[in-house]
Design an enzyme around this catalytic site. Structure first.
Site, short mmCIF file in Angstrom:
data_model
loop_
_atom_site.label_atom_id
_atom_site.label_comp_id
_atom_site.label_asym_id
_atom_site.label_seq_id
_atom_site.Cartn_x
_atom_site.Cartn_y
_atom_site.Cartn_z
N GLU A 53 82.04 -58.89 30.36
CA GLU A 53 82.17 -59.56 31.65
C GLU A 53 82.79 -60.95 31.57
O GLU A 53 82.38 -61.78 30.74
CB GLU A 53 80.79 -59.66 32.29
CG GLU A 53 80.80 -59.99 33.75
CD GLU A 53 79.56 -59.46 34.43
OE1 GLU A 53 79.63 -58.37 35.02
OE2 GLU A 53 78.50 -60.11 34.33
N LYS A 55 82.66 -64.17 33.28
CA LYS A 55 81.58 -64.71 34.11
C LYS A 55 81.43 -66.20 33.85
O LYS A 55 81.05 -66.61 32.76
CB LYS A 55 80.28 -63.97 33.78
CG LYS A 55 79.04 -64.39 34.54
CD LYS A 55 77.88 -63.52 34.10
CE LYS A 55 76.61 -63.82 34.84
NZ LYS A 55 75.49 -62.97 34.41
N LYS A 115 83.29 -56.84 40.08
CA LYS A 115 81.86 -57.04 40.25
C LYS A 115 81.64 -58.09 41.33
O LYS A 115 82.01 -59.25 41.16
CB LYS A 115 81.20 -57.46 38.93
CG LYS A 115 79.68 -57.34 38.97
CD LYS A 115 79.06 -57.64 37.62
CE LYS A 115 77.56 -57.42 37.68
NZ LYS A 115 76.88 -57.95 36.48
N GLU A 164 74.67 -49.46 40.97
CA GLU A 164 73.64 -50.23 40.28
C GLU A 164 72.27 -50.03 40.92
O GLU A 164 72.12 -50.13 42.14
CB GLU A 164 74.00 -51.72 40.31
CG GLU A 164 72.98 -52.61 39.60
CD GLU A 164 73.43 -54.06 39.59
OE1 GLU A 164 74.42 -54.36 38.91
OE2 GLU A 164 72.79 -54.87 40.28
N ASN A 185 69.90 -52.31 36.18
CA ASN A 185 69.95 -53.75 35.95
C ASN A 185 68.56 -54.28 35.63
O ASN A 185 67.64 -54.14 36.46
CB ASN A 185 70.54 -54.48 37.17
CG ASN A 185 70.94 -55.90 36.86
OD1 ASN A 185 70.50 -56.50 35.88
ND2 ASN A 185 71.81 -56.46 37.69
N GLU A 215 72.24 -52.89 32.07
CA GLU A 215 72.80 -54.17 32.48
C GLU A 215 71.77 -55.29 32.33
O GLU A 215 70.60 -55.10 32.63
CB GLU A 215 73.25 -54.12 33.95
CG GLU A 215 74.22 -53.00 34.29
CD GLU A 215 74.51 -52.97 35.78
OE1 GLU A 215 74.61 -54.05 36.39
OE2 GLU A 215 74.64 -51.87 36.34
N SER A 216 72.25 -56.44 31.88
CA SER A 216 71.46 -57.68 31.79
C SER A 216 70.49 -57.67 30.62
O SER A 216 70.21 -56.64 30.01
CB SER A 216 70.70 -57.96 33.10
OG SER A 216 71.59 -58.14 34.18
#
Length: 258
Positions: A53, A55, A115, A164, A185, A215-216
């Protein structure tokens, strides 16, 4: 927090729509070259796939990295072995833009994900017009009818929806619309609390034929190994890649997910 982020993203899209009306953006979207095949890029393999990503910031962590050249950042991700590049295009809290997406798309050969907090057809069309191959749809931000409508539009435009989820109910909602790329997530977008074990609790409820994305909560190779052991086909990583050397960090993460 999620409701506020989504409302802000919709307001910003309305401002863009005043300058580039829906019919103009739709023509630009339909004129794009066909989207790259994200499902093929992320299909299950002997080692984990990584969605890397671009970000700059987040509401939970604040500023992360300036990233003056998102195309260069994405090129380093591709060099390091990323299968997909995710680009944060939300401007208020994440300091991203569609210009970032366009720059990244022109710099890499792998699929590119927009995103953002997508909640209307205009945002989906401008994603394709800017070159996106995938679009994020957050189940918690959308009522079921709108989720199904946007999911279908993404598919009609030749892109791949990354749907998601954050709970068992949301997993069922994703399955009900036929989602084939489903993310779990670990970050609760209402409280921003992290639960790294959420993926492991939900994975058995995901459709067997879906590509499963964690995710995360990924900062170390051990985090990638944790998700891989739980059944993740792919892992989405942002902070750890923008705050460290992306190539060496990706190499370590990929090794951990073998």
């Amino acid at each position: 927090m999620l409701a506020g982020l989504t409302a802000g993203a919709v307001e910003d899209a309305a401002l863009r729509a005043a300058e580039r009306p829906l019919d103009v953006v739709e023509r630009e979207a339909l004129a794009q070259s066909p989207a790259r095949d994200a499902l093929a890029a992320l299909r299950p393999a002997e080692r984990v796939k990584i969605i890397a990503e671009v970000k700059r910031a987040s509401p939970s962590r604040g500023d992360l990295a300036a990233i003056p050249d998102p195309a260069l950042q994405a090129s380093r991700y591709e060099e390091g072995g990323a299968s997909v590049i995710s680009v944060l295009t939300e401007g208020r809290k994440f300091k991203g833009s569609l210009a970032d997406l366009e720059a990244v798309k022109g710099a890499v050969s792998v699929p590119v994900l927009r995103k953002d907090f997508i909640a209307n057809p205009y945002q989906v069309l401008e994603a394709r017009a800017s070159g996106a191959d995938l679009v994020l749809l957050i189940v918690a931000a959308l009522e079921q009818g709108l989720l199904a409508e946007l999911h279908e539009l993404v598919l009609e435009l030749g892109m791949t929806p990354l749907v998601e989820t954050h709970s068992l109910d949301e997993v069922h909602r994703a399955a009900d619309i036929g989602a084939r790329l489903i993310g779990v997530n670990a970050r609760n977008l209402s409280t921003f609390e992290l639960d790294r074990d959420l993926f492991g609790r939900l994975v058995e409820h995901l459709p067997a034929d879906a590509v499963k994305v964690a995710e995360s909560a990924v900062l170390t190779p051990a985090d990638v190994a944790h998700y891989r052991a739980a059944g993740a086909d792919a892992v989405l990583i942002g902070e750890a890649l923008v705050t460290n050397d992306p190539v060496t960090t990706l190499n370590a993460f990929l090794e951990a997910g073998a």
